[in-house]
Design an enzyme around this catalytic site. Structure first.
Site, PDB file in Angstrom:
ATOM      1  N   ILE A  82       0.842  -1.206   0.000  1.00 56.54           N
ATOM      2  CA  ILE A  82       0.000   0.000   0.000  1.00 56.54           C
ATOM      3  C   ILE A  82       0.873   1.250   0.000  1.00 56.54           C
ATOM      4  O   ILE A  82       0.685   2.161  -0.772  1.00 56.54           O
ATOM      5  CB  ILE A  82      -0.933   0.028   1.247  1.00 56.54           C
ATOM      6  CG1 ILE A  82      -1.805  -1.226   1.301  1.00 56.54           C
ATOM      7  CG2 ILE A  82      -1.803   1.284   1.230  1.00 56.54           C
ATOM      8  CD1 ILE A  82      -2.595  -1.358   2.591  1.00 56.54           C
ATOM      9  N   GLU A  84       4.896   3.051   1.488  1.00 54.95           N
ATOM     10  CA  GLU A  84       6.134   2.971   2.280  1.00 54.95           C
ATOM     11  C   GLU A  84       6.292   4.299   2.998  1.00 54.95           C
ATOM     12  O   GLU A  84       6.493   5.333   2.375  1.00 54.95           O
ATOM     13  CB  GLU A  84       7.345   2.684   1.385  1.00 54.95           C
ATOM     14  CG  GLU A  84       8.634   2.748   2.160  1.00 54.95           C
ATOM     15  CD  GLU A  84       9.668   1.704   1.752  1.00 54.95           C
ATOM     16  OE1 GLU A  84       9.531   1.142   0.654  1.00 54.95           O
ATOM     17  OE2 GLU A  84      10.593   1.480   2.542  1.00 54.95           O
ATOM     18  N   GLY A  85       6.143   4.298   4.307  1.00 54.25           N
ATOM     19  CA  GLY A  85       6.276   5.539   5.083  1.00 54.25           C
ATOM     20  C   GLY A  85       7.627   5.596   5.755  1.00 54.25           C
ATOM     21  O   GLY A  85       8.504   4.784   5.474  1.00 54.25           O
ATOM     22  N   GLY A  88       7.727   2.431   8.342  1.00 53.98           N
ATOM     23  CA  GLY A  88       7.444   1.065   7.926  1.00 53.98           C
ATOM     24  C   GLY A  88       6.782   0.980   6.566  1.00 53.98           C
ATOM     25  O   GLY A  88       6.336   1.980   6.018  1.00 53.98           O
ATOM     26  N   VAL A  90       3.689  -0.733   4.407  1.00 52.92           N
ATOM     27  CA  VAL A  90       2.363  -1.265   4.710  1.00 52.92           C
ATOM     28  C   VAL A  90       1.877  -2.114   3.530  1.00 52.92           C
ATOM     29  O   VAL A  90       1.953  -1.681   2.377  1.00 52.92           O
ATOM     30  CB  VAL A  90       1.359  -0.131   5.034  1.00 52.92           C
ATOM     31  CG1 VAL A  90       0.002  -0.715   5.410  1.00 52.92           C
ATOM     32  CG2 VAL A  90       1.888   0.740   6.165  1.00 52.92           C
ATOM     33  N   LYS A 105       1.703  -3.776   8.735  1.00 47.92           N
ATOM     34  CA  LYS A 105       2.735  -2.728   8.714  1.00 47.92           C
ATOM     35  C   LYS A 105       4.032  -3.347   9.202  1.00 47.92           C
ATOM     36  O   LYS A 105       4.121  -3.825  10.333  1.00 47.92           O
ATOM     37  CB  LYS A 105       2.320  -1.571   9.624  1.00 47.92           C
ATOM     38  CG  LYS A 105       3.354  -0.463   9.699  1.00 47.92           C
ATOM     39  CD  LYS A 105       2.803   0.743  10.407  1.00 47.92           C
ATOM     40  CE  LYS A 105       3.844   1.812  10.622  1.00 47.92           C
ATOM     41  NZ  LYS A 105       3.304   3.003  11.256  1.00 47.92           N
ATOM     42  N   ASP A 200       1.283  12.668  16.118  1.00 45.74           N
ATOM     43  CA  ASP A 200       1.473  12.771  14.663  1.00 45.74           C
ATOM     44  C   ASP A 200       0.122  12.739  13.948  1.00 45.74           C
ATOM     45  O   ASP A 200      -0.051  12.038  12.958  1.00 45.74           O
ATOM     46  CB  ASP A 200       2.383  11.651  14.152  1.00 45.74           C
ATOM     47  CG  ASP A 200       2.971  11.963  12.771  1.00 45.74           C
ATOM     48  OD1 ASP A 200       2.939  13.148  12.364  1.00 45.74           O
ATOM     49  OD2 ASP A 200       3.446  11.037  12.097  1.00 45.74           O
TER      50      ASP A 200
HETATM   51  N1  ATP Z   1      -4.860  -0.390   8.465  1.00 44.67           N
HETATM   52  C1  ATP Z   1      -4.602   0.159   7.267  1.00 44.67           C
HETATM   53  N2  ATP Z   1      -5.412  -0.069   6.214  1.00 44.67           N
HETATM   54  C2  ATP Z   1      -5.149   0.489   5.016  1.00 44.67           C
HETATM   55  N3  ATP Z   1      -4.119   1.318   4.754  1.00 44.67           N
HETATM   56  C3  ATP Z   1      -3.278   1.593   5.767  1.00 44.67           C
HETATM   57  C4  ATP Z   1      -3.468   1.029   7.074  1.00 44.67           C
HETATM   58  N4  ATP Z   1      -2.479   1.494   7.873  1.00 44.67           N
HETATM   59  C5  ATP Z   1      -1.727   2.294   7.110  1.00 44.67           C
HETATM   60  N5  ATP Z   1      -2.186   2.365   5.845  1.00 44.67           N
HETATM   61  C6  ATP Z   1      -1.628   3.153   4.727  1.00 44.67           C
HETATM   62  O1  ATP Z   1      -0.234   3.212   4.842  1.00 44.67           O
HETATM   63  C7  ATP Z   1       0.191   4.568   5.047  1.00 44.67           C
HETATM   64  C8  ATP Z   1       1.375   4.585   5.968  1.00 44.67           C
HETATM   65  O2  ATP Z   1       1.015   3.985   7.214  1.00 44.67           O
HETATM   66  P1  ATP Z   1       1.557   4.601   8.597  1.00 44.67           P
HETATM   67  O3  ATP Z   1       1.199   6.032   8.626  1.00 44.67           O
HETATM   68  O4  ATP Z   1       1.088   3.759   9.716  1.00 44.67           O
HETATM   69  O5  ATP Z   1       3.111   4.385   8.370  1.00 44.67           O
HETATM   70  P2  ATP Z   1       4.338   5.365   8.609  1.00 44.67           P
HETATM   71  O6  ATP Z   1       5.527   4.659   8.150  1.00 44.67           O
HETATM   72  O7  ATP Z   1       4.311   5.795  10.012  1.00 44.67           O
HETATM   73  O8  ATP Z   1       4.015   6.521   7.633  1.00 44.67           O
HETATM   74  P3  ATP Z   1       4.422   8.074   7.665  1.00 44.67           P
HETATM   75  O9  ATP Z   1       5.737   8.213   8.268  1.00 44.67           O
HETATM   76  O10 ATP Z   1       4.349   8.425   6.216  1.00 44.67           O
HETATM   77  O11 ATP Z   1       3.344   8.725   8.472  1.00 44.67           O
HETATM   78  C9  ATP Z   1      -1.037   5.304   5.551  1.00 44.67           C
HETATM   79  O12 ATP Z   1      -0.986   6.683   5.231  1.00 44.67           O
HETATM   80  C10 ATP Z   1      -2.141   4.591   4.791  1.00 44.67           C
HETATM   81  O13 ATP Z   1      -2.243   5.099   3.473  1.00 44.67           O
HETATM   82 MG    MG Z   2       1.795   7.782   8.793  1.00 43.56          MG
END
Ligand code: ATP
Ligand code: MG
Length: 411
Positions: A82, A84-85, A88, A90, A105, A200
């Site tokens: 889905i 890559e943040g 992590g 996802v 994730k 956040d």
């Molecule tokens: N439970 C879920 N169902 C569907 N999509 C999800 C879910 N959790 C996360 N995502 C998708 O993945 C993206 C990144 O997830 P998350 O924010 O938890 O990760 P992150 O690495 O902390 O990201 P960032 O640093 O960009 O905020 C979310 O913006 C969303 O689009």
């Molecule tokens: Mg995020």
């Protein structure tokens, strides 16, 4: 160190064995995992069984019946990546036993040299402490081929609000914004009452399903508050810049629930304008933008301003009155009151989530729209294609909604 991908991440359903296990079982080559068409796992004493539901690295517990060991990521069939943040990757996946569609994730642990990182523990802990209808539901934590491959399994939610705002043919109606804000506030109130700061909150961390329900996600920066804070105070490296409260920007090392409320104010403004309200390139530009919208801080609206570490380094511009009305010309007087209460300079005066839930903005017309009446949108996360804009069902209602708005607010 280069980021090591597990076989599961790359779509190879074959389980990997680390060197430890290979050397322990030199005669036997690990069997390749056949992707089962039926979910029933064959009972086996071989650790590399056809569908392994428990990680081979976590010994079975016998003395603690209340605790269960982590299952393996191979209990899930990987469907697509889905996002890559920063913390992590996802994935969308299917539970091989129940068939449920979930989101996994993968926590970034590869560069960790000092054991399991506190940030990952906090994320898991906070998600478990904040179970609520409007907080994404954590199902379990599973492990991959090695101990650096840890995944949080959550319910899959079709959209995140940031992506949705960019693909929606028209912005949300006021009645819809009220429903979304009430859900967000109720989740934030719940987290705060459980002593968790999210730190956040932003539209990309707010998920929304096709039934009009919001789920707060990404507790990667969350932490408990109320505990004694160590030397040096709380970190200022929290909250994505555009949503960061002025007290953090000005170097406060003690802050609390009010930082989340500032972010909620930024999200409210973004839902109204259909774009982030402070699109600053850096901290100084952001501070200037905040001064412009709120008017510069004074002894009256923020008595503690001068004692903040970075206040001395800034020269305040000449006084200008708050410009909320100019920025949000179609918002009712109650709406303006709510956004300015969320964006109070002084954290002590900033509205709390509990108070905001009772704000008159939510009880004046147009009333919050029932969740069932929300339109559904194709899910980018599930790889669905966008429909043509003329398929959109909500265009005619909009005129009526905005008319109601202006009826109630003659300014
Ligand atoms: N439970 C879920 N169902 C569907 N999509 C999800 C879910 N959790 C996360 N995502 C998708 O993945 C993206 C990144 O997830 P998350 O924010 O938890 O990760 P992150 O690495 O902390 O990201 P960032 O640093 O960009 O905020 C979310 O913006 C969303 O689009
Ligand atoms: Mg995020």
């Amino acid at each position: 160190m280069a980021s090591k991908r597990s076989r599961w991440d790359t779509g190879d359903e074959t389980e990997d064995l680390d060197d430890r296990q290979r050397s322990a079982t030199p005669a036997k080559r690990p069997k390749k995992l056949a992707e089962p068409s039926t979910p029933a796992p064959a009972p086996s004493t071989n650790p590399v069984s056809a569908v392994r539901t428990r990680s081979i690295y976590v010994p079975p517990r016998t003395a603690h019946p209340g605790l269960a060991s982590s299952r393996s990521v191979y209990s899930y069939e990987r469907l697509n990546q889905i996002e890559e943040g920063s913390y992590g990757v996802v994935f969308r996946a299917r539970d091989k036993v129940t068939g449920d569609i979930v989101a996994l994730k993968k926590l970034k642990l590869e560069e960790e040299k000092h054991g399991f990182p506190i940030t990952a523990l906090r994320e898991i802990n906070a998600l478990m402490a904040c179970r609520h209808e409007n907080v994404v539901h954590i199902r379990e934590v599973v492990v991959g081929d090695t101990l650096t491959q840890v995944y949080i399994v959550m319910d899959f939610i079709e959209h995140d609000l940031k992506s949705l705002l960019t693909v929606m043919p028209t912005p949300f109606l006021q009645s819809e914004i009220k429903t979304l804000m009430l859900q967000l506030l109720s989740a934030v109130a719940h987290c705060h009452s459980n002593w968790i700061l999210h730190r956040d909150l932003k539209t990309s961390n707010l998920l929304m399903n096709n039934r009009g329900t919001i789920k707060v996600a990404d507790f990667g920066l969350a932490r408990r508050y109320g505990d004694p804070v160590g030397v040096g105070g709380l970190t200022q490296l929290v909250v994505t810049l555009w949503y960061r409260a002025p007290e953090i920007l000005l170097g406060a090392t003690e802050y609390s629930t009010a930082v989340d409320m500032w972010s909620v104010g930024c999200i409210f403004g973004e839902l109204i304008l259909n774009e982030p309200i402070f699109q600053a390139k850096g901290e100084l530009e952001l501070i200037a933008m905040i001064f412009k919208l709120l008017g510069p801080p004074t002894k009256v609206n923020w008595p503690e301003y001068t004692s903040l570490p970075l206040a001395k380094t800034l020269s305040l511009p000449h006084y200008t009155p708050p410009a909320f009305r100019q920025r949000f010309p179609y918002l009712t007087a109650a709406g303006i009151d709510l956004i300015s209460s969320l964006m109070e300079y002084d954290p002590a005066k900033r509205i709390t989530a509990e108070e905001a839930l009772k704000h008159p903005y939510f009880t004046e017309a147009p009333m919050p729209k029932h969740k069932d009446l929300f339109g559904s949108f194709p899910s980018l996360a599930a790889g669905e294609k966008r429909r043509k804009p003329f398929d959109s069902p909500s265009a005619p209602e909009r005129v009526a909604d905005y008319k109601l708005l202006t009826d109630f607010d003659p300014v």
